[in-house]
Design a protein around this motif. Structure first.
Motif, mmCIF file in Angstrom:
data_model
loop_
_atom_site.group_PDB
_atom_site.id
_atom_site.type_symbol
_atom_site.label_atom_id
_atom_site.label_comp_id
_atom_site.label_asym_id
_atom_site.label_seq_id
_atom_site.Cartn_x
_atom_site.Cartn_y
_atom_site.Cartn_z
ATOM 1 N N ARG A 190 0.849 -1.190 0.000
ATOM 2 C CA ARG A 190 0.000 0.000 0.000
ATOM 3 C C ARG A 190 0.879 1.232 0.000
ATOM 4 N N SER A 191 0.575 2.163 -0.891
ATOM 5 C CA SER A 191 1.333 3.412 -0.957
ATOM 6 C C SER A 191 0.328 4.526 -1.214
ATOM 7 N N GLU A 192 -0.188 5.115 -0.130
ATOM 8 C CA GLU A 192 -1.249 6.101 -0.269
ATOM 9 C C GLU A 192 -0.684 7.519 -0.351
ATOM 10 N N GLU A 193 -0.515 7.965 -1.594
ATOM 11 C CA GLU A 193 0.077 9.281 -1.816
ATOM 12 C C GLU A 193 -0.770 10.424 -1.248
ATOM 13 N N LEU A 194 -2.070 10.221 -1.170
ATOM 14 C CA LEU A 194 -2.933 11.305 -0.714
ATOM 15 C C LEU A 194 -2.681 11.682 0.746
ATOM 16 N N GLU A 195 -1.979 10.830 1.454
ATOM 17 C CA GLU A 195 -1.625 11.147 2.833
ATOM 18 C C GLU A 195 -0.395 12.047 2.916
ATOM 19 N N ILE A 196 0.226 12.312 1.766
ATOM 20 C CA ILE A 196 1.393 13.190 1.704
ATOM 21 C C ILE A 196 0.912 14.566 1.243
ATOM 22 N N PRO A 197 0.903 15.572 2.121
ATOM 23 C CA PRO A 197 0.392 16.899 1.739
ATOM 24 C C PRO A 197 1.063 17.467 0.492
ATOM 25 N N GLU A 198 2.366 17.229 0.371
ATOM 26 C CA GLU A 198 3.089 17.767 -0.787
ATOM 27 C C GLU A 198 2.601 17.149 -2.099
ATOM 28 N N PHE A 199 1.964 15.993 -2.004
ATOM 29 C CA PHE A 199 1.390 15.365 -3.195
ATOM 30 C C PHE A 199 -0.056 15.784 -3.396
ATOM 31 N N SER A 200 -0.879 15.639 -2.355
ATOM 32 C CA SER A 200 -2.314 15.897 -2.501
ATOM 33 C C SER A 200 -2.630 17.359 -2.792
ATOM 34 N N ASP A 201 -1.730 18.278 -2.410
ATOM 35 C CA ASP A 201 -1.922 19.687 -2.755
ATOM 36 C C ASP A 201 -1.669 19.942 -4.235
ATOM 37 N N ASN A 202 -1.095 18.964 -4.894
ATOM 38 C CA ASN A 202 -0.950 18.943 -6.356
ATOM 39 C C ASN A 202 -0.052 20.039 -6.928
ATOM 40 N N PRO A 203 1.167 20.200 -6.384
ATOM 41 C CA PRO A 203 2.118 21.121 -7.017
ATOM 42 C C PRO A 203 2.657 20.483 -8.289
ATOM 43 N N LYS A 204 3.358 21.249 -9.096
ATOM 44 C CA LYS A 204 3.834 20.713 -10.374
ATOM 45 C C LYS A 204 4.861 19.595 -10.188
ATOM 46 N N ASN A 205 5.513 19.542 -9.022
ATOM 47 C CA ASN A 205 6.495 18.478 -8.764
ATOM 48 C C ASN A 205 5.930 17.391 -7.852
ATOM 49 N N ARG A 206 4.606 17.200 -7.875
ATOM 50 C CA ARG A 206 3.975 16.226 -6.989
ATOM 51 C C ARG A 206 4.563 14.829 -7.162
ATOM 52 N N CYS A 207 4.970 14.477 -8.400
ATOM 53 C CA CYS A 207 5.484 13.133 -8.653
ATOM 54 C C CYS A 207 6.776 12.862 -7.884
ATOM 55 N N TYR A 208 7.523 13.914 -7.589
ATOM 56 C CA TYR A 208 8.747 13.746 -6.810
ATOM 57 C C TYR A 208 8.417 13.159 -5.447
ATOM 58 N N PHE A 209 7.402 13.700 -4.777
ATOM 59 C CA PHE A 209 7.046 13.252 -3.435
ATOM 60 C C PHE A 209 6.426 11.854 -3.462
ATOM 61 N N CYS A 210 5.692 11.562 -4.518
ATOM 62 C CA CYS A 210 5.121 10.218 -4.681
ATOM 63 C C CYS A 210 6.231 9.182 -4.811
ATOM 64 N N LYS A 211 7.161 9.439 -5.732
ATOM 65 C CA LYS A 211 8.235 8.476 -5.978
ATOM 66 C C LYS A 211 9.201 8.385 -4.797
ATOM 67 N N LEU A 212 9.394 9.495 -4.104
ATOM 68 C CA LEU A 212 10.274 9.469 -2.938
ATOM 69 C C LEU A 212 9.714 8.509 -1.892
ATOM 70 N N GLU A 213 8.406 8.571 -1.688
ATOM 71 C CA GLU A 213 7.764 7.688 -0.714
ATOM 72 C C GLU A 213 7.776 6.237 -1.203
ATOM 73 N N LEU A 214 7.413 6.023 -2.466
ATOM 74 C CA LEU A 214 7.349 4.671 -3.014
ATOM 75 C C LEU A 214 8.724 4.011 -3.059
ATOM 76 N N PHE A 215 9.695 4.705 -3.655
ATOM 77 C CA PHE A 215 11.023 4.110 -3.786
ATOM 78 C C PHE A 215 11.688 3.927 -2.424
ATOM 79 N N GLY A 216 11.344 4.787 -1.474
ATOM 80 C CA GLY A 216 11.863 4.603 -0.121
ATOM 81 C C GLY A 216 11.370 3.283 0.464
#
Length: 250
Positions: A57-83
């Protein structure tokens, strides 16, 4: 290996299994941004190929930097997933984590690649300079059914930058796209603009829309899903069309 079940990761997993035998584990992350159909496709492939497969399970919506939808949102998603994948690899005694990035990705806006580089994720397809067309051609030669699979992307990519990503919006998009695929459209995106749905089809499929019965059927279904207005993008499907706003601001 990060395995989404798409064209690139399926090809990479298949060829990696040929070389590494049982010294590889496919890992698929589920979340609100990942279609259930894609998950089932990934599970079907690993079962068919007898490849060990873990689902996390990798729930990106729990990461504010992702769910706020900035242009670099994918960075925070991948940082969490790859971590998570790096930790899993260490716990299981693996020394390398693969992802399916290809050579074309270096020319697109891909903030997630920065996270991959920071965490030492290896991208064999990119290193081999294999483009998407190369991968499709080789996949066809190898008999992989994914060789002509339409491009898929995170459901969040349908929502304009700066607009909050929510489970309700993602579910509405997923159900709309599933409906259109069930009608026989292969490459489709439903872009979310508040109460307006902007639909992108491949140009050679767009003419089907001009059947009055089909127009009404699609309109009524998307209205039922919560959209007030349903529109057709005249330029048709294009990868990363939400990034066009970034180019226009330069």
């Amino acid at each position: 290996m990060a395995f989404s079940g798409g064209v690139d990761s399926t090809f990479l997993l298949y060829t990696s299994k040929m070389i590494l035998k049982n010294q590889i584990i496919a890992v698929t992350a589920t979340s609100s941004t990942y279609s259930n159909r894609e998950l089932q496709s990934a599970m079907d492939f690993t079962n068919l190929q007898n490849i060990k497969h873990k689902i996390i399970r990798s729930e990106e919506l729990e990461i504010p930097e992702f769910s706020d939808n900035p242009k670099n949102r994918c960075y925070f998603c991948k940082l969490e997933l790859f971590g998570k994948l790096k930790k899993m690899a260490t716990d299981l005694g693996f020394s390398v984590v693969f992802d399916g990035a290809n050579y074309d990705d270096i020319n697109d806006y891909r903030p997630g690649m920065k996270a991959a580089m920071e965490l030492g994720i290896v991208s064999p397809l990119k290193e081999a300079k294999l483009t998407k067309n190369d991968i499709r051609k080789l996949s066809k030669e190898m008999g992989l059914k994914t060789w002509d699979k339409p491009a898929r992307a995170c459901l969040a990519s349908r929502i304009p930058y700066g607009e909050k990503i929510t489970p309700l919006k993602l579910d509405r998009i997923s159900r709309a796209e599933n409906f259109l695929e069930d009608l026989g459209f292969t490459q489709v995106r439903v872009r979310y603009h508040d109460d307006l749905a902007r639909i992108e089809f491949e140009n050679d499929e767009m003419k089907r829309i001009f059947s009055k019965n089909l127009q009404t059927k699609i309109h009524n279904k998307l209205r039922d899903l919560g959209f007030t207005y349903v529109t057709l993008d005249l330029l048709g499907y294009r990868q990363g069309s939400m990034n066009e706003v970034l180019k226009s601001k330069k």
